[in-house]
Structure formats: C-alpha cells, structure tokens
Design a protein around this motif. Structure first.
Motif, mmCIF file in Angstrom:
data_model
loop_
_atom_site.group_PDB
_atom_site.id
_atom_site.type_symbol
_atom_site.label_atom_id
_atom_site.label_comp_id
_atom_site.label_asym_id
_atom_site.label_seq_id
_atom_site.Cartn_x
_atom_site.Cartn_y
_atom_site.Cartn_z
ATOM 1 N N SER A 1 15.327 -35.703 -13.748
ATOM 2 C CA SER A 1 14.478 -34.475 -14.277
ATOM 3 C C SER A 1 13.525 -35.325 -15.025
ATOM 4 O O SER A 1 13.731 -36.493 -15.498
ATOM 5 N N VAL B 1 9.782 -25.168 -4.960
ATOM 6 C CA VAL B 1 10.360 -25.652 -6.315
ATOM 7 C C VAL B 1 11.230 -24.601 -6.860
ATOM 8 O O VAL B 1 11.905 -24.837 -7.966
ATOM 9 N N ARG C 1 14.515 -25.090 -9.078
ATOM 10 C CA ARG C 1 14.341 -26.302 -9.583
ATOM 11 C C ARG C 1 13.635 -26.645 -10.752
ATOM 12 O O ARG C 1 13.727 -27.514 -11.707
ATOM 13 N N THR D 1 13.894 -30.421 -12.559
ATOM 14 C CA THR D 1 15.141 -30.662 -12.175
ATOM 15 C C THR D 1 15.503 -31.281 -10.786
ATOM 16 O O THR D 1 14.781 -30.483 -9.969
ATOM 17 N N ASN D 2 16.584 -31.698 -10.444
ATOM 18 C CA ASN D 2 16.803 -31.941 -9.266
ATOM 19 C C ASN D 2 15.807 -32.404 -8.356
ATOM 20 O O ASN D 2 15.643 -32.174 -7.263
ATOM 21 N N LYS E 1 13.008 -34.532 -5.945
ATOM 22 C CA LYS E 1 13.036 -34.773 -4.625
ATOM 23 C C LYS E 1 12.057 -35.958 -4.170
ATOM 24 O O LYS E 1 10.855 -35.712 -4.892
ATOM 25 N N ASP F 1 8.602 -34.526 -3.823
ATOM 26 C CA ASP F 1 7.898 -33.844 -5.432
ATOM 27 C C ASP F 1 6.970 -34.994 -5.850
ATOM 28 O O ASP F 1 6.060 -34.704 -6.850
#
Length: 119
Positions: A17, A64, A67, A84-85, A87, A90
C-alpha cells in the motif's frame, strides 16, 4: 501563483500500500472545485485514476476500483489517494489535477510523483 504539490510516491512490493497526497496552495481565496488523480506509465497514454468533487462525490477507473480510495479536505485544500493491493501495472507517474479557475477543466497540475510496484 497557485501550485499543486504531490507527495508520497515510492517503491513498494506487489500487494503493498501507498498513500499519495496533494496540496493546493497560493491564495487565501483559493477555491478548488473537482480534483483528480491521473497516472502515466512509460509508453502509455495518461489515464484517469480517480476523481472527487468539492462535495465529495467520487469516481474511479475500472482498473483501480475497489483498491484505491480518493478523499479530500476542503478546509486544507488537500487531496489524498490511498492505494492498496498494488500491482506491477500500477507503476506510473501519478499526477494531481484540480479545477480552480474554471469548473469542468483541470487547469492546474502537479509535477508528478513516481510509484513503482515491484513483482
């Protein structure tokens, strides 16, 4: 002179995060209308990540949704993006944008902050 300044980018592992912040400054009479986060990855077009109106209504890009969370503090002229979470996809430079001079046009932009998600 109105300025938008982002902070909070960095390097994080997949699943981690980060929280990005953006502050608008430059005038005691500053009224910031809608704000948004955009991002641009190398070789790709700029992508709208999330938007928030002055009243707090939000919208998110499909990639997104669920997330990321956008929020703002009108009294402080600040905006945040809780991610958050995360990848690898991103990974991008994230830009803060604001409608200040004209409603409906993002006429002020920050300098960008790098977010890198390692796999």
């Amino acid at each position: 002179q109105v300025q938008l300044v982002e902070s909070g980018g960095g390097l994080v592992q997949t699943g981690g995060s980060l929280r990005l912040s953006c502050e608008a400054s430059g005038s005691i009479f500053l009224i910031v209308h809608a704000m948004a986060w955009y991002r641009q990855a190398p070789g790709k077009q700029r992508e709208l990540v999330a938007t928030i109106t002055r009243g707090g209504s939000t919208s998110y890009g499909d990639s997104v949704q669920g997330r990321f969370t956008i929020s703002r503090d009108n009294a402080k002229n600040t905006m945040s993006l809780q991610m958050t979470n995360l990848k690898p996809e991103d990974t991008a430079v994230y830009y803060c944008a604001a409608q200040i001079g004209r409603i409906g046009v993002y006429d002020y932009w920050g300098q960008g902050t790098q977010v890198t998600v390692s796999s």
